[in-house]
Scaffold this motif. Structure first.
Motif, short mmCIF file in Angstrom:
data_model
loop_
_atom_site.label_atom_id
_atom_site.label_comp_id
_atom_site.label_asym_id
_atom_site.label_seq_id
_atom_site.Cartn_x
_atom_site.Cartn_y
_atom_site.Cartn_z
N PHE A 1 -1.08 -8.83 9.50
CA PHE A 1 -0.98 -9.00 10.94
C PHE A 1 -1.97 -8.12 11.70
N LEU A 2 -2.33 -6.96 11.17
CA LEU A 2 -3.40 -6.18 11.80
C LEU A 2 -4.74 -6.90 11.69
N ALA A 3 -4.98 -7.52 10.55
CA ALA A 3 -6.22 -8.30 10.37
C ALA A 3 -6.26 -9.49 11.32
N VAL A 4 -5.13 -10.17 11.49
CA VAL A 4 -5.06 -11.29 12.43
C VAL A 4 -5.35 -10.80 13.84
N LEU A 5 -4.75 -9.68 14.23
CA LEU A 5 -5.01 -9.12 15.56
C LEU A 5 -6.50 -8.83 15.75
N ALA A 6 -7.12 -8.21 14.75
CA ALA A 6 -8.55 -7.89 14.85
C ALA A 6 -9.41 -9.14 14.98
N GLU A 7 -9.00 -10.23 14.35
CA GLU A 7 -9.75 -11.49 14.48
C GLU A 7 -9.56 -12.12 15.85
N ARG A 8 -8.34 -12.09 16.36
CA ARG A 8 -8.02 -12.75 17.63
C ARG A 8 -8.42 -11.93 18.85
N ALA A 9 -8.50 -10.62 18.69
CA ALA A 9 -8.86 -9.74 19.80
C ALA A 9 -9.93 -8.76 19.33
N PRO A 10 -11.13 -9.29 18.99
CA PRO A 10 -12.16 -8.41 18.46
C PRO A 10 -12.59 -7.37 19.49
N GLY A 11 -12.81 -6.19 19.03
CA GLY A 11 -13.24 -5.10 19.89
C GLY A 11 -12.88 -3.77 19.28
N ARG A 12 -13.11 -2.70 20.04
CA ARG A 12 -12.84 -1.37 19.52
C ARG A 12 -12.23 -0.46 20.59
#
Length: 114
Positions: A32-43
């Motif tokens: 789910f962290l990976a999914v979040l990073a894909e759907r909301a890319p940024g830093r």
């Protein structure tokens, strides 16, 4: 996205959601962290789920050193409940199940992830 975070196979996610063994919690948190990073890319927001993993996501000010401008931290069960829609962001905040600080620390627009 860190190499250790990858979207998991849907069958493995479904099986892990059923059993919730410690190894399954690790798989689900990282998935789910990976999914979040894909759907909301940024830093601009660092999402931490100790002791399993953390990810930087959400568009905005780029974080390069030190503490990120926004941090969200929670436990594995809360993160999985948020990601699957079993728990809303508001419910988790009101229940004290999330520590969030910073300008973009509200993840409600990105949840649920499944």
């Amino acid at each position: 996205m860190p190499a250790r975070l990858r979207v998991a196979d849907p069958a493995a996610v479904a099986a892990a959601l059923e059993s919730r063994e410690p190894a399954d919690l690790r798989l689900l948190v990282k998935h789910f962290l990976a999914v979040l990073a894909e759907r909301a890319p940024g830093r601009s927001v660092e999402v931490r789920v100790p002791p399993y993993a953390a990810v930087q996501a959400v568009p905005g000010v780029r974080h390069t050193r030190g503490t990120p401008p926004a941090v969200v931290e929670t436990d594995a069960e809360t993160w999985i409940a948020l990601a699957t829609g079993a728990l809303s962001w508001a419910e988790a905040v009101d229940g004290g199940r999330i520590q969030a600080s910073g300008e973009r620390a509200e993840l409600a627009p990105y949840l649920p992830l499944s």
